[in-house]
Design a protein around this motif. Structure first.
Motif, short mmCIF file in Angstrom:
data_model
loop_
_atom_site.label_atom_id
_atom_site.label_comp_id
_atom_site.label_asym_id
_atom_site.label_seq_id
_atom_site.Cartn_x
_atom_site.Cartn_y
_atom_site.Cartn_z
N PHE A 165 -2.28 -62.86 89.12
CA PHE A 165 -2.40 -64.30 88.89
C PHE A 165 -1.67 -65.04 89.98
O PHE A 165 -0.47 -64.83 90.20
N ASP A 166 -2.38 -65.91 90.68
CA ASP A 166 -1.80 -66.70 91.76
C ASP A 166 -1.56 -68.11 91.22
O ASP A 166 -2.48 -68.92 91.11
N VAL A 167 -0.31 -68.40 90.91
CA VAL A 167 0.04 -69.69 90.32
C VAL A 167 -0.32 -70.83 91.26
O VAL A 167 -0.83 -71.86 90.83
N GLU A 168 -0.04 -70.67 92.52
CA GLU A 168 -0.31 -71.74 93.48
C GLU A 168 -1.80 -72.01 93.61
O GLU A 168 -2.22 -73.16 93.77
N ALA A 169 -2.62 -70.98 93.54
CA ALA A 169 -4.07 -71.18 93.60
C ALA A 169 -4.58 -71.84 92.32
O ALA A 169 -5.53 -72.64 92.36
N TYR A 170 -3.95 -71.54 91.22
CA TYR A 170 -4.37 -72.10 89.93
C TYR A 170 -3.98 -73.57 89.82
O TYR A 170 -4.75 -74.39 89.31
N GLU A 171 -2.80 -73.91 90.28
CA GLU A 171 -2.29 -75.28 90.16
C GLU A 171 -1.64 -75.71 91.48
O GLU A 171 -0.41 -75.83 91.57
N PRO A 172 -2.44 -75.92 92.53
CA PRO A 172 -1.87 -76.20 93.85
C PRO A 172 -1.03 -77.47 93.91
O PRO A 172 -0.07 -77.55 94.68
N ASP A 173 -1.38 -78.48 93.13
CA ASP A 173 -0.65 -79.74 93.18
C ASP A 173 0.77 -79.59 92.67
O ASP A 173 1.64 -80.41 93.01
N ALA A 174 1.06 -78.60 91.89
CA ALA A 174 2.40 -78.41 91.34
C ALA A 174 3.39 -77.94 92.41
O ALA A 174 4.61 -78.00 92.19
N PHE A 175 2.90 -77.51 93.56
CA PHE A 175 3.78 -76.94 94.58
C PHE A 175 3.85 -77.82 95.83
O PHE A 175 4.25 -77.37 96.88
N LYS A 176 3.44 -79.05 95.71
CA LYS A 176 3.49 -79.97 96.86
C LYS A 176 4.80 -80.70 96.89
O LYS A 176 5.46 -80.95 95.97
#
Length: 79
Positions: A68-79
């Motif tokens: 599971f790639d968290v950043e790919a799933y929810e990219p806006d959360a890591f900006k």
């Protein structure tokens, strides 16, 4: 109000329940029966979901899953 047609056996059973004081009238008996059917449906749905989750867990524990790639799933959360 809708008409409800009962078999003779069902009618006699309902009348026995009313006479015993378990229910005040036929409407209460019918509502209780519907509540039982609704509960049965909820229980069946719960059991199906539980079986699906158990299968998914077994597959994951056996290594049959994609990481599971968290950043790919929810990219806006890591900006």
């Amino acid at each position: 109000m809708p008409n409800v047609h009962l078999t003779k056996q069902m009618q006699e059973y309902a009348e026995t329940q009313i006479e015993a004081g378990a229910y005040a009238n036929l409407s209460e008996v019918v509502r209780e029966g519907l509540r039982g059917l609704m509960e049965k449906d909820r229980l069946r749905a719960f059991r199906e979901l539980k079986a699906e989750l158990e299968l998914a867990l077994a597959e994951a524990e056996a290594g049959h899953h994609a990481p599971f790639d968290v950043e790919a799933y929810e990219p806006d959360a890591f900006k």
